[in-house]
Every structure is written in C-alpha cells, then in structure tokens.
Write a protein that holds these residues in place. Structure first.
Motif, PDB file in Angstrom:
ATOM      1  N   ALA A  51     -12.214  -0.995  -0.049  1.00 19.89           N
ATOM      2  CA  ALA A  51     -10.809  -1.198   0.308  1.00 19.89           C
ATOM      3  C   ALA A  51      -9.966  -1.326  -0.957  1.00 19.89           C
ATOM      4  O   ALA A  51     -10.411  -1.884  -1.965  1.00 19.89           O
ATOM      5  CB  ALA A  51     -10.669  -2.456   1.161  1.00 19.89           C
ATOM      6  N   LEU A  52      -8.761  -0.807  -0.895  1.00 17.32           N
ATOM      7  CA  LEU A  52      -7.814  -0.901  -2.019  1.00 17.32           C
ATOM      8  C   LEU A  52      -6.601  -1.697  -1.564  1.00 17.32           C
ATOM      9  O   LEU A  52      -5.959  -1.337  -0.566  1.00 17.32           O
ATOM     10  CB  LEU A  52      -7.373   0.482  -2.480  1.00 17.32           C
ATOM     11  N   ILE A  53      -6.277  -2.746  -2.294  1.00 16.46           N
ATOM     12  CA  ILE A  53      -5.146  -3.603  -1.936  1.00 16.46           C
ATOM     13  C   ILE A  53      -4.220  -3.720  -3.146  1.00 16.46           C
ATOM     14  O   ILE A  53      -4.670  -3.940  -4.270  1.00 16.46           O
ATOM     15  CB  ILE A  53      -5.617  -5.010  -1.519  1.00 16.46           C
ATOM     16  N   SER A  54      -2.940  -3.545  -2.896  1.00 12.53           N
ATOM     17  CA  SER A  54      -1.944  -3.767  -3.943  1.00 12.53           C
ATOM     18  C   SER A  54      -0.754  -4.458  -3.299  1.00 12.53           C
ATOM     19  O   SER A  54      -0.796  -4.840  -2.135  1.00 12.53           O
ATOM     20  CB  SER A  54      -1.535  -2.449  -4.607  1.00 12.53           C
ATOM     21  N   GLY A  55       0.282  -4.629  -4.049  1.00 10.19           N
ATOM     22  CA  GLY A  55       1.462  -5.281  -3.510  1.00 10.19           C
ATOM     23  C   GLY A  55       2.261  -5.951  -4.604  1.00 10.19           C
ATOM     24  O   GLY A  55       2.070  -5.711  -5.796  1.00 10.19           O
ATOM     25  N   GLY A  56       3.161  -6.799  -4.186  1.00  7.19           N
ATOM     26  CA  GLY A  56       4.067  -7.472  -5.111  1.00  7.19           C
ATOM     27  C   GLY A  56       5.361  -7.776  -4.413  1.00  7.19           C
ATOM     28  O   GLY A  56       5.444  -7.776  -3.178  1.00  7.19           O
ATOM     29  N   GLY A  57       6.389  -8.023  -5.200  1.00  8.45           N
ATOM     30  CA  GLY A  57       7.690  -8.296  -4.614  1.00  8.45           C
ATOM     31  C   GLY A  57       8.251  -7.082  -3.906  1.00  8.45           C
ATOM     32  O   GLY A  57       7.973  -5.942  -4.274  1.00  8.45           O
ATOM     33  N   SER A  58       9.043  -7.312  -2.855  1.00  9.02           N
ATOM     34  CA  SER A  58       9.750  -6.219  -2.199  1.00  9.02           C
ATOM     35  C   SER A  58      10.917  -5.783  -3.086  1.00  9.02           C
ATOM     36  O   SER A  58      11.277  -6.445  -4.053  1.00  9.02           O
ATOM     37  CB  SER A  58      10.246  -6.669  -0.831  1.00  9.02           C
ATOM     38  N   GLY A  59      11.506  -4.667  -2.750  1.00  5.87           N
ATOM     39  CA  GLY A  59      12.599  -4.125  -3.545  1.00  5.87           C
ATOM     40  C   GLY A  59      12.185  -2.947  -4.393  1.00  5.87           C
ATOM     41  O   GLY A  59      13.019  -2.361  -5.094  1.00  5.87           O
ATOM     42  N   HIS A  60      10.864  -2.579  -4.340  1.00  3.21           N
ATOM     43  CA  HIS A  60      10.371  -1.450  -5.132  1.00  3.21           C
ATOM     44  C   HIS A  60      10.021  -0.253  -4.250  1.00  3.21           C
ATOM     45  O   HIS A  60       9.289   0.640  -4.680  1.00  3.21           O
ATOM     46  CB  HIS A  60       9.134  -1.874  -5.927  1.00  3.21           C
ATOM     47  N   GLU A  61      10.543  -0.226  -3.045  1.00  5.10           N
ATOM     48  CA  GLU A  61      10.171   0.794  -2.082  1.00  5.10           C
ATOM     49  C   GLU A  61      10.388   2.216  -2.648  1.00  5.10           C
ATOM     50  O   GLU A  61      11.358   2.424  -3.381  1.00  5.10           O
ATOM     51  CB  GLU A  61      10.978   0.605  -0.797  1.00  5.10           C
ATOM     52  N   PRO A  62       9.462   3.145  -2.304  1.00  8.25           N
ATOM     53  CA  PRO A  62       8.410   3.043  -1.293  1.00  8.25           C
ATOM     54  C   PRO A  62       7.184   2.223  -1.697  1.00  8.25           C
ATOM     55  O   PRO A  62       6.309   1.995  -0.874  1.00  8.25           O
ATOM     56  CB  PRO A  62       8.000   4.497  -1.038  1.00  8.25           C
ATOM     57  N   ALA A  63       7.068   1.827  -2.964  1.00  9.69           N
ATOM     58  CA  ALA A  63       5.969   0.928  -3.321  1.00  9.69           C
ATOM     59  C   ALA A  63       6.215  -0.418  -2.612  1.00  9.69           C
ATOM     60  O   ALA A  63       7.340  -0.919  -2.606  1.00  9.69           O
ATOM     61  CB  ALA A  63       5.911   0.731  -4.829  1.00  9.69           C
ATOM     62  N   HIS A  64       5.232  -0.941  -1.946  1.00 10.50           N
ATOM     63  CA  HIS A  64       3.854  -0.466  -1.967  1.00 10.50           C
ATOM     64  C   HIS A  64       3.433   0.055  -0.602  1.00 10.50           C
ATOM     65  O   HIS A  64       2.423   0.731  -0.475  1.00 10.50           O
ATOM     66  CB  HIS A  64       2.919  -1.591  -2.407  1.00 10.50           C
ATOM     67  N   ILE A  65       4.236  -0.231   0.420  1.00  7.29           N
ATOM     68  CA  ILE A  65       3.889   0.209   1.772  1.00  7.29           C
ATOM     69  C   ILE A  65       3.803   1.723   1.838  1.00  7.29           C
ATOM     70  O   ILE A  65       2.960   2.286   2.532  1.00  7.29           O
ATOM     71  CB  ILE A  65       4.918  -0.307   2.806  1.00  7.29           C
ATOM     72  N   GLY A  66       4.667   2.406   1.099  1.00  2.00           N
ATOM     73  CA  GLY A  66       4.687   3.865   1.137  1.00  2.00           C
ATOM     74  C   GLY A  66       3.444   4.515   0.583  1.00  2.00           C
ATOM     75  O   GLY A  66       3.259   5.721   0.715  1.00  2.00           O
ATOM     76  N   PHE A  67       2.571   3.714  -0.038  1.00  2.00           N
ATOM     77  CA  PHE A  67       1.321   4.257  -0.570  1.00  2.00           C
ATOM     78  C   PHE A  67       0.111   3.817   0.242  1.00  2.00           C
ATOM     79  O   PHE A  67      -1.032   4.038  -0.164  1.00  2.00           O
ATOM     80  CB  PHE A  67       1.146   3.835  -2.030  1.00  2.00           C
ATOM     81  N   VAL A  68       0.350   3.193   1.390  1.00  2.00           N
ATOM     82  CA  VAL A  68      -0.748   2.820   2.286  1.00  2.00           C
ATOM     83  C   VAL A  68      -1.035   4.016   3.192  1.00  2.00           C
ATOM     84  O   VAL A  68      -0.133   4.536   3.852  1.00  2.00           O
ATOM     85  CB  VAL A  68      -0.395   1.580   3.130  1.00  2.00           C
ATOM     86  N   GLY A  69      -2.290   4.427   3.212  1.00  2.73           N
ATOM     87  CA  GLY A  69      -2.669   5.555   4.051  1.00  2.73           C
ATOM     88  C   GLY A  69      -3.873   6.264   3.487  1.00  2.73           C
ATOM     89  O   GLY A  69      -4.347   5.956   2.382  1.00  2.73           O
ATOM     90  N   LYS A  70      -4.386   7.206   4.220  1.00  2.00           N
ATOM     91  CA  LYS A  70      -5.571   7.947   3.807  1.00  2.00           C
ATOM     92  C   LYS A  70      -5.381   8.533   2.422  1.00  2.00           C
ATOM     93  O   LYS A  70      -4.395   9.194   2.138  1.00  2.00           O
ATOM     94  CB  LYS A  70      -5.856   9.058   4.806  1.00  2.00           C
ATOM     95  N   GLY A  71      -6.340   8.270   1.543  1.00  2.00           N
ATOM     96  CA  GLY A  71      -6.298   8.795   0.185  1.00  2.00           C
ATOM     97  C   GLY A  71      -5.630   7.889  -0.806  1.00  2.00           C
ATOM     98  O   GLY A  71      -5.652   8.161  -2.009  1.00  2.00           O
ATOM     99  N   MET A  72      -5.042   6.766  -0.344  1.00  2.00           N
ATOM    100  CA  MET A  72      -4.432   5.826  -1.277  1.00  2.00           C
ATOM    101  C   MET A  72      -4.801   4.401  -0.864  1.00  2.00           C
ATOM    102  O   MET A  72      -5.976   4.086  -0.737  1.00  2.00           O
ATOM    103  CB  MET A  72      -2.917   6.053  -1.390  1.00  2.00           C
ATOM    104  N   LEU A  73      -3.836   3.542  -0.663  1.00  2.00           N
ATOM    105  CA  LEU A  73      -4.123   2.128  -0.423  1.00  2.00           C
ATOM    106  C   LEU A  73      -4.614   1.859   0.998  1.00  2.00           C
ATOM    107  O   LEU A  73      -4.227   2.549   1.944  1.00  2.00           O
ATOM    108  CB  LEU A  73      -2.884   1.282  -0.690  1.00  2.00           C
ATOM    109  N   THR A  74      -5.401   0.814   1.099  1.00  2.00           N
ATOM    110  CA  THR A  74      -5.824   0.319   2.409  1.00  2.00           C
ATOM    111  C   THR A  74      -4.818  -0.693   2.944  1.00  2.00           C
ATOM    112  O   THR A  74      -4.559  -0.759   4.149  1.00  2.00           O
ATOM    113  CB  THR A  74      -7.201  -0.363   2.310  1.00  2.00           C
ATOM    114  N   ALA A  75      -4.257  -1.485   2.051  1.00  2.00           N
ATOM    115  CA  ALA A  75      -3.309  -2.518   2.473  1.00  2.00           C
ATOM    116  C   ALA A  75      -2.315  -2.800   1.353  1.00  2.00           C
ATOM    117  O   ALA A  75      -2.624  -2.631   0.172  1.00  2.00           O
ATOM    118  CB  ALA A  75      -4.043  -3.806   2.851  1.00  2.00           C
ATOM    119  N   ALA A  76      -1.112  -3.214   1.749  1.00  2.00           N
ATOM    120  CA  ALA A  76      -0.085  -3.658   0.807  1.00  2.00           C
ATOM    121  C   ALA A  76       0.393  -5.031   1.240  1.00  2.00           C
ATOM    122  O   ALA A  76       0.621  -5.276   2.436  1.00  2.00           O
ATOM    123  CB  ALA A  76       1.078  -2.676   0.770  1.00  2.00           C
ATOM    124  N   VAL A  77       0.539  -5.919   0.275  1.00  2.00           N
ATOM    125  CA  VAL A  77       0.991  -7.281   0.552  1.00  2.00           C
ATOM    126  C   VAL A  77       2.390  -7.417  -0.040  1.00  2.00           C
ATOM    127  O   VAL A  77       2.587  -7.224  -1.241  1.00  2.00           O
ATOM    128  CB  VAL A  77       0.046  -8.327  -0.067  1.00  2.00           C
TER     129      VAL A  77
END
Length: 550
Positions: A52-78
């Motif tokens: 599993a790959l998990i990343s995240g951080g403060g909001s305000g950097h969209e599409p990071a990090h939710i925009g990178f959750v999906g097949k071939g990239m992240l498993t979860a974003a916090v």
C-alpha cells in the motif's frame, strides 16, 4: 479582505473532498467512515496483497493528494486542514485500513509537521504488527544551504514511480528502494508573483514588489530564496533552468511543468515553450504537463521539476494510471507545419480616373475627417470616445489613395471592394469590419449587374446579418436603412439626406441600445444623445446632397 470562494470556513475541506469524490472520473475513491475530523480517501478497488502507498498533508495543494489516489499511484491520501499536517490518528487509521501482509510505504513531503505526524503514526503501526516504511521527499533546490530541503511538486513524480512498483507486485523493500531512488533523482524549483489567498484571511501582496517575482516561494507561501526584478518569462525560466542544470548529470530527463494554481493556461504554455527551448530542453525525454499537479491554492506561480531517468524510472512514469490528477508523461512533440493554401490576394485592379466619382469621394471623406472631434465628443457620452477618430482614419486612407490616383474610380464594383479592404485594414474595432462587409458585399452585387441602390441595400443587409444590429437598436443602421430605402425608391439626394437625418434623430429618443458599447448604459445616460455612427451617416448624406445642389 478575504478573496476565497466558500460557504463556511470550518467546512471548506470536507465539502471540497465531497466535491472531488462526486466528480471522480473512475468511481474508484471512497472516504473511510472515521468522522469529519479524520479525512482519509482510499481506493475502493484495492488489493491488500500488494504494497500500500499512503501520502498526504495539508489541504490546499489539490489535486495533490486525493487526485493521485487510484490504480497505478496511491492507495490512500490523508488530508489535513488548509496547509496543516493531518493528525497522527488519521495517518494511523489510513495505515491499518489499507495495509495487508505486503506492508505499506508512506511518501512524505519534508515538512516538520508531516515528518513528525507520519513518523509517529508509522511507529505506532509497527507496534501493532504492521510492516511500514517511509520515504521523505526533499526535491526543493531553491534554498541550497538548507539542511532540510522541502518536499514540493516533485513528490507527485515519486508517487507515480512508487505506484508503478506496487502495481507490479514488488516487495516493500523493492518499492521503497525505487521510491527512494526516484526522490534522489528529482529536483524542483518554483517561482511566484504573489502568494495565495488562504480561506478567511487577507493576502499580503506587499512582500513581492510590483513587477517582480520571488524565487523559491514555498507552497504554503513561505518566503523564498531571493527576489527577481522581472516578470519576463524568458528571464525567469533562464534563472530556474540555470539552477536545475547544476543538478543534472547529463542523463535524459523527465520534466514536469507545474502550475501552483494562479497562472492561466496561456502563461503555462509560454513557460513550457521557454523551458523546452532552454539549455535544459535538449535533455528532456519525457514531459509532464503543463498542468496543476501540486498547487498552493491560487498562488500565481509555477514550478519546474526534473527527474534524471534510467530505464526503470522511465517505464514507471509512462505506466497507465486511473487517477483524476495525474498528467500523462509524453515525449515532447516537435512543432511541424503542413502546407497551407493561402487566400486569394486582394482584388487586383487598374487605377482609373473619374472626376465625378473623385469629387464625391472627396466630399464624403472630408466630411468624416472634419467631424472627428465632434463625433468623438458625442461618443464619449455613450461609448469609448473614438468613433470620430475611427471614421476619420478610414476616410483619410481612402482620400489619400484617391488623390494619389491609386483607385479604380471608373469601375464602381472594384472601387467598392477596394474601399472595403482599406476600411477593414485601417479602421479599428468592429466599425471597420462592418463597413468593409457592407462595401465588399455591395461590390459583389455590382459585379452581378445590380444597381448601386440595390447593391448598397444588399451590403447593408449583410452588415446586419453579421453584426446583429437591427433598426431600433440605436446604431448607424437607424440612419443607413432609411437612406438606402429612399435610394431604392428612386428619390433624390435631398430626400435621401432627409431620411438619414430623421433616422439619426430617432436614436435620441430610443430608451435603450441593443448593440455596441451603448448597450451597457442605462436609459438616463442615453436620453437625448444621438448615436455617433448614425450622426456620421446623417452628416455624410447632408454633405453629398449639398454638393449635388451646388
């Protein structure tokens, strides 16, 4: 004053997350049911047999990090609050919900809050029996003497590489090693004209001097390395590229052109061109963007990231993904041109003399030239004050050509066409094009055997067709239409001039304008003011009638 679109400040992040989930193009995202304070977005198609790959951080950097959750990239974003690290508990719950026996890798941008919260969550997860590794991204080279380089946009490239390795079923050790290698091969630098608007807060625009830019401004608005006294795209790209080249070993590169949120697509295209034409451009094998990948809310800035490629990193960057935020890597495309058929040249003609036509042209043109100031003053009341200058410029061009014996004065059809071409070239704004349409169409009608009155009426109809104005819309049409109708009826110039005058006078009492700049004004601004274009038509026909009587 805050300039941030929102309903209630305390709900901004949760409501934005919901909007992102509602619009997910692959329908592969879900939110863990942990309550409003722990925002964990996960793949709902995840196979726990893989790392599993998990990343995240403060909001305000969209599409990071939710925009990178999906097949071939992240498993979860916090997701934390705006520019604030997510809590230890949120990260821990992400780990325990998506991690199987293969373990998980945390990919963290090198900021104190993220480093500590993700680190403590990792240690707690290990105590619970989970296999957890962590890679810290330190790609920012703007502050060369900083012992703790920040993690910025290059983090997205590390997500992509690690996601490829996990999707291939590699072990936690292999995924971690490749992600580490990707991070070490990546360098980023950014620049901004202004910092960003944070919800509920006023932006401080005084830090960067007007006309300047700040090299290395942080993605949370932190002060950068230096101020540049320029906003010139070439000078700015040269400054950034110089620093990136110092980090390059000469290998082929992946280049990511990232919008920090506030630059237009046009500006980003310019910056991409400048970068690919720079000293760095020849090394670029893969291009990612220009796109908004790791933003800083609406910061008017951008960043350039490079990754020094080897075969495995290149393959990883090219692998397909199912995410909303990633921009596919492509080889830079060569600019090519295909043969183009050119429009026929302007009508060829032989200048010819006709004293009567020359005199008529002089009367018409001189009248408009003499009216320049009067029409400008009239237009200043209902428009932008340039009608007189616009008509005078067209009249001056035609008169000069006539006096230089450069017009086909003895060929009415060619004359009208040539006059139309000159007006389109010389007269500014829409007036020149509208008059050109009328004269060009009239010239075509004369060629087909129509009378002058018929030709002018057809030309007016074409002007109305393309311009959209009708009688009663408070434009020059209100004077031209009755004047040309009188011509069609065979009436003399005195009657034609009277019809034009009556039409122009009618614009004084029209309650609203439905075309041109006057359409933006209220009734009080228009009352008693004659439309400048209609006035010009009235004065021209009056001068022609007076000349005819003389």
């Amino acid at each position: 004053m805050s300039q941030f679109f929102m309903n209630q400040k305390q709900n901004v992040v949760n409501e934005a997350i919901e909007g992102i989930l509602l619009s997910s193009p692959h329908a592969n995202l879900s939110r863990l049911a942990l309550g409003p304070q722990m925002r964990v977005i996960v793949r709902n198609d995840w196979d726990k047999s893989r790392v599993a790959l998990i990343s995240g951080g403060g909001s305000g950097h969209e599409p990071a990090h939710i925009g990178f959750v999906g097949k071939g990239m992240l498993t979860a974003a916090v997701c934390g609050d705006i520019f604030a690290s997510p809590s230890v508990d949120a990260v821990l719950h992400a780990i325990i919900n998506v991690t199987g026996e293969a373990g998980c890798l945390l990919i963290v941008k090198n900021y104190t809050g993220d480093r500590l919260n993700f680190g403590l969550a990792a240690e707690k997860a290990k105590q619970l029996g989970y296999r957890v590794a962590m890679v810290m991204v330190r790609d920012d080279i703007a502050l060369p003497d900083n012992p703790q380089p920040r993690g910025i946009a290059g983090t997205a490239m590390v997500h992509k590489v690690a996601g490829y390795a996990a999707e291939q079923g590699q072990s936690l050790e292999q995924v971690t090693a490749l992600a580490q290698r990707a991070g070490e091969a990546t360098a980023s630098i950014g620049l901004a004209f202004t910092t960003c608007h944070v919800p509920g807060e006023a932006r401080d625009d005084r830090r960067v001097p007007q006309g300047g830019s700040e090299l290395g401004m942080g993605i949370h608005g932190e002060p950068g390395a230096s101020t540049l006294n320029t906003q010139n795209s070439r000078e700015i790209v040269t400054a950034l590229v110089q620093r990136l080249c110092a980090k390059s070993t000469g290998r082929s590169l992946a280049l990511m052109v990232n919008n920090l949120g506030g630059f237009s697509a046009l500006e980003m295209a310019l910056l991409t061109r400048e970068t690919l034409h720079s000293a760095l451009g020849k090394q670029v094998k893969l291009l990612i963007g220009p796109a908004t990948l790791v933003s800083a809310l609406d910061m008017k800035g951008f960043s350039l990231s490079i990754m020094q490629l080897d075969d495995e990193l290149e393959t990883a960057l090219l692998a397909p993904v199912e995410t909303s935020g990633w921009a596919n890597a492509i080889p830079p495309v060569a600019v090519t041109e295909v043969e183009a058929k050119r429009a026929a040249q302007q009508q060829t003609f032989t200048p010819s003399a006709n004293p009567t036509v020359a005199a008529t042209l002089k009367t018409l043109c001189q009248t408009l030239m003499d009216l320049e100031s009067e029409l400008n003053q009239l237009d200043a009341k209902v428009g932008d004050g340039d009608t007189g200058s616009t008509f005078a410029a067209g009249a001056r061009s035609v008169l000069e050509a006539s006096e230089a014996q450069q017009l086909p004065l003895n060929q009415p059809d060619a004359l009208l066409t040539v006059v139309g071409e000159k007006l389109a070239t010389v007269m500014g704004g829409s007036s020149g094009v509208l008059m050109s349409i009328m004269f060009t169409a009239a010239g075509q009608q004369l060629t087909q055997g129509a009378s002058l009155a018929q030709a002018l009426s057809t030309g007016l109809e074409r002007m109305q067709h393309y311009g959209g104005a009708q009688v009663g819309d408070r434009t020059m049409i209100d004077a031209l239409h009755p004047a040309f109708a009188a011509l069609l009826n065979g009436e003399d110039l005195a009657a034609v001039a009277a019809a034009a005058r009556q039409g122009a006078e009618s614009t004084c009492t029209m309650r609203s304008a439905r075309a041109g700049r006057s359409s933006y004004l209220n009734q009080e601004s228009l009352d008693g003011v004659k439309d400048p274009g209609a006035c010009a038509v009235e004065k021209v026909f009056a001068a022609l009638a007076a000349g005819h009587r003389a």
